[in-house]
Design an enzyme around this catalytic site. Structure first.
Site, PDB file in Angstrom:
ATOM      1  N   GLU A   1       0.748  -1.161  -0.007  1.00 16.41           N
ATOM      2  CA  GLU A   1      -0.083  -0.042   0.033  1.00 16.41           C
ATOM      3  C   GLU A   1       0.941   1.261   0.149  1.00 16.41           C
ATOM      4  O   GLU A   1       1.804   1.287   0.640  1.00 16.41           O
ATOM      5  CB  GLU A   1      -0.769   0.106   1.019  1.00 16.41           C
ATOM      6  CG  GLU A   1      -1.599   1.322   1.305  1.00 16.41           C
ATOM      7  CD  GLU A   1      -2.353   1.319   2.814  1.00 16.41           C
ATOM      8  OE1 GLU A   1      -1.868   2.466   3.467  1.00 16.41           O
ATOM      9  OE2 GLU A   1      -3.047   0.563   3.077  1.00 16.41           O
TER      10      GLU A   1
ATOM     11  N   ASN B   1      -0.890  11.738   0.871  1.00 11.10           N
ATOM     12  CA  ASN B   1      -1.513  12.695   1.885  1.00 11.10           C
ATOM     13  C   ASN B   1      -1.631  14.065   1.083  1.00 11.10           C
ATOM     14  O   ASN B   1      -0.797  14.439   0.612  1.00 11.10           O
ATOM     15  CB  ASN B   1      -0.775  12.892   3.165  1.00 11.10           C
ATOM     16  CG  ASN B   1      -0.633  11.701   4.068  1.00 11.10           C
ATOM     17  OD1 ASN B   1      -1.636  11.042   4.142  1.00 11.10           O
ATOM     18  ND2 ASN B   1       0.498  11.310   4.539  1.00 11.10           N
TER      19      ASN B   1
ATOM     20  N   GLU C   1       3.189   0.526   7.603  1.00 12.93           N
ATOM     21  CA  GLU C   1       1.831   0.105   8.445  1.00 12.93           C
ATOM     22  C   GLU C   1       1.696  -1.171   7.889  1.00 12.93           C
ATOM     23  O   GLU C   1       2.125  -1.807   6.986  1.00 12.93           O
ATOM     24  CB  GLU C   1       0.621   0.703   7.497  1.00 12.93           C
ATOM     25  CG  GLU C   1      -0.918   0.513   8.113  1.00 12.93           C
ATOM     26  CD  GLU C   1      -2.000   1.151   7.474  1.00 12.93           C
ATOM     27  OE1 GLU C   1      -2.996   1.096   7.882  1.00 12.93           O
ATOM     28  OE2 GLU C   1      -1.603   1.925   6.318  1.00 12.93           O
TER      29      GLU C   1
END
Length: 133
Positions: free
Chosen positions: A39, A43, A122
């Site tokens: 992923e 932002n 993450e």
């Protein structure tokens, strides 16, 4: 696209494009259960900046010209694993610094740690979000 939260995610994996579902919810589930899926998060906020915007994904001032916290750009990498809790136990044994453990924060069952260069990684489950005590 998650305009309400100010970011987009992009998933990269070695798959046959014909196997990707057309329905957005099915497509997201497909990404989350595909082994080796990475992923990438972008932002919002760097669109008006001149030159490259470097960000380790931490929302801090690393790589900025003015010493202010990052306002967008590359956010972080995400990896899918069969079991977030088992993976995080291994990462902890290896000395990784966590910024969010699987049971902290608002969303349970995922985590963030820093790689040796300070980039946020993450850790997401392959499949549905699962929480453990």
């Amino acid at each position: 696209e998650f305009e309400q939260w100010g970011f987009n995610v992009y998933f990269v994996a070695p798959v046959d494009p014909a196997s990707i579902p057309s329905d957005p919810e099915e497509r997201f589930a497909f990404c989350m259960r595909t082994p080796g899926c990475i992923e990438l998060t972008w932002n919002y906020g760097s669109e008006g900046e001149t030159g490259p915007v470097y960000n380790v994904g931490n929302g801090d001032a690393t790589g900025t010209k003015d010493g202010e916290a990052v306002r967008g750009g590359f956010g972080h990498l995400g990896i899918t694993v069969p079991d977030v809790y088992t993976a995080c136990a291994r990462f902890a044994e290896l000395g990784c610094e966590f910024t969010k453990t699987p049971n902290s924060g608002g969303i349970k069952g995922l985590a963030f740690f820093k790689d040796p260069d300070g980039y946020l990684i993450e850790v997401l489950p392959q499949g549905s979000l699962v929480t453990k005590p």
